[in-house]
Design a protein around this motif. Sequence first.
Motif, PDB file in Angstrom:
ATOM      1  N   LEU A  57       0.821  -1.212   0.000  1.00 44.60           N
ATOM      2  CA  LEU A  57       0.000   0.000   0.000  1.00 44.60           C
ATOM      3  C   LEU A  57       0.853   1.260   0.000  1.00 44.60           C
ATOM      4  O   LEU A  57       0.549   2.235  -0.702  1.00 44.60           O
ATOM      5  N   ASP A  58       1.927   1.267   0.777  1.00 46.56           N
ATOM      6  CA  ASP A  58       2.795   2.447   0.805  1.00 46.56           C
ATOM      7  C   ASP A  58       3.663   2.534  -0.445  1.00 46.56           C
ATOM      8  O   ASP A  58       3.915   3.636  -0.955  1.00 46.56           O
ATOM      9  N   ALA A  59       4.112   1.397  -0.944  1.00 42.21           N
ATOM     10  CA  ALA A  59       4.897   1.406  -2.185  1.00 42.21           C
ATOM     11  C   ALA A  59       4.067   1.955  -3.337  1.00 42.21           C
ATOM     12  O   ALA A  59       4.578   2.651  -4.216  1.00 42.21           O
ATOM     13  N   ALA A  60       2.766   1.679  -3.319  1.00 37.95           N
ATOM     14  CA  ALA A  60       1.880   2.155  -4.388  1.00 37.95           C
ATOM     15  C   ALA A  60       1.760   3.669  -4.396  1.00 37.95           C
ATOM     16  O   ALA A  60       1.439   4.266  -5.435  1.00 37.95           O
ATOM     17  N   VAL A  86      -2.342  -0.701  -6.031  1.00 37.79           N
ATOM     18  CA  VAL A  86      -2.512   0.350  -7.037  1.00 37.79           C
ATOM     19  C   VAL A  86      -3.984   0.732  -7.152  1.00 37.79           C
ATOM     20  O   VAL A  86      -4.333   1.916  -7.202  1.00 37.79           O
ATOM     21  N   LEU A  87      -4.879  -0.258  -7.184  1.00 43.17           N
ATOM     22  CA  LEU A  87      -6.309   0.018  -7.306  1.00 43.17           C
ATOM     23  C   LEU A  87      -6.864   0.699  -6.057  1.00 43.17           C
ATOM     24  O   LEU A  87      -7.840   1.442  -6.129  1.00 43.17           O
ATOM     25  N   ALA A  93      -7.784   2.965 -12.180  1.00 38.69           N
ATOM     26  CA  ALA A  93      -6.660   2.465 -12.972  1.00 38.69           C
ATOM     27  C   ALA A  93      -7.055   1.223 -13.758  1.00 38.69           C
ATOM     28  O   ALA A  93      -7.884   0.421 -13.313  1.00 38.69           O
ATOM     29  N   LYS A  94      -6.478   1.089 -14.929  1.00 33.56           N
ATOM     30  CA  LYS A  94      -6.622  -0.120 -15.730  1.00 33.56           C
ATOM     31  C   LYS A  94      -5.332  -0.916 -15.551  1.00 33.56           C
ATOM     32  O   LYS A  94      -4.282  -0.539 -16.062  1.00 33.56           O
ATOM     33  N   LEU A 112      -9.224 -10.220  -7.695  1.00 34.13           N
ATOM     34  CA  LEU A 112      -9.268  -8.958  -8.440  1.00 34.13           C
ATOM     35  C   LEU A 112      -9.779  -9.212  -9.862  1.00 34.13           C
ATOM     36  O   LEU A 112      -9.020  -9.183 -10.827  1.00 34.13           O
ATOM     37  N   PRO A 113     -11.080  -9.447 -10.008  1.00 34.50           N
ATOM     38  CA  PRO A 113     -11.629  -9.738 -11.338  1.00 34.50           C
ATOM     39  C   PRO A 113     -11.544  -8.561 -12.294  1.00 34.50           C
ATOM     40  O   PRO A 113     -11.628  -8.743 -13.505  1.00 34.50           O
TER      41      PRO A 113
END
Length: 300
Positions: A57-60, A86-87, A93-94, A112-113
């Motif tokens: 989460l922090d890296a994102a 990322v999401l 985001a795609k 994560l569908p």
Amino acid sequence: MKLSKQNRKHHSAALELLTKDKLTWEEQQFFFDNYFECADFDVSKAGAFFTPSDLALDAALENGQTDKEIHVLDLCAGIGVLSWAVLTRCPNAKVTAVEQNPKWVEIGKKLLPEVNWICADLAELDLVELGYFDSVVTNPPFGRVPTLKSLKCPRYTGSEAHYKVLDIASVMAPSITAIIPQQSCSWAYSKKRSFSEQTSKQLDRFVSETGIQFGMNMGIDTSSYGSFKATNITVEVVCCEYESASWEDFGVGSNVLPFIKCDVAPKQTNVVPIADAPDIPSNNKRREQLAAGHQLDMFG
């Protein structure tokens, strides 16, 4: 790896969540924290160690936080914890996630569908057709990994799998956030009293051949987060800085990049080409992106 009775219990509880039609954000995080990838696979041989969810989460955040639609590539995605992070930061985001382990892709698609999952070996995937992205996130296999021994790169000629993945990623996006072993980084911050620079023959070779430099993150000490489940290795979150390049620079179909057009059909599902690939900037060093306002607004 043999799990303790408690860890086996947590692992079973995580797998039970996969029977649900849809998982909440909290259930997704529980799964990432309690699924032990080493329960069924020899991850040490593959050099594959899943990122703790809080670190992800922090890296994102290094990738920015925005409601805008951006295209992100997660290389060597595992079950998708970096895609999930990322999401969380960029809900529109795609994300395209590439992973060669079919079981992990199956799990990732359940968790994560909304992610475009591709089950394929990097050495067999047509990376040119995959297109260009706004950014790449990756926690690549560490060290010399037999499954990536045949992987050819644009510039890097060494054997370290994490360096191979970064060299490939640098041709696919103007921004890379990666998690790599501290000993492979040009600096050390995590688990240290202070920041210090360092080098090695392997690192010097990688930098000399690729021109990729490892920029410092926002101040992430990875030892402050949950530990990796199958290794005690210390890692760093790096923001890669490099000159822009495209596949054409290396000659598509030449001996330099034999993996671009291959005869082996990759195992992949729901592949959606990137229709509107971002323009490749003439110079995409991270500090210049920031100065030009290219980097996404952290608080946008």
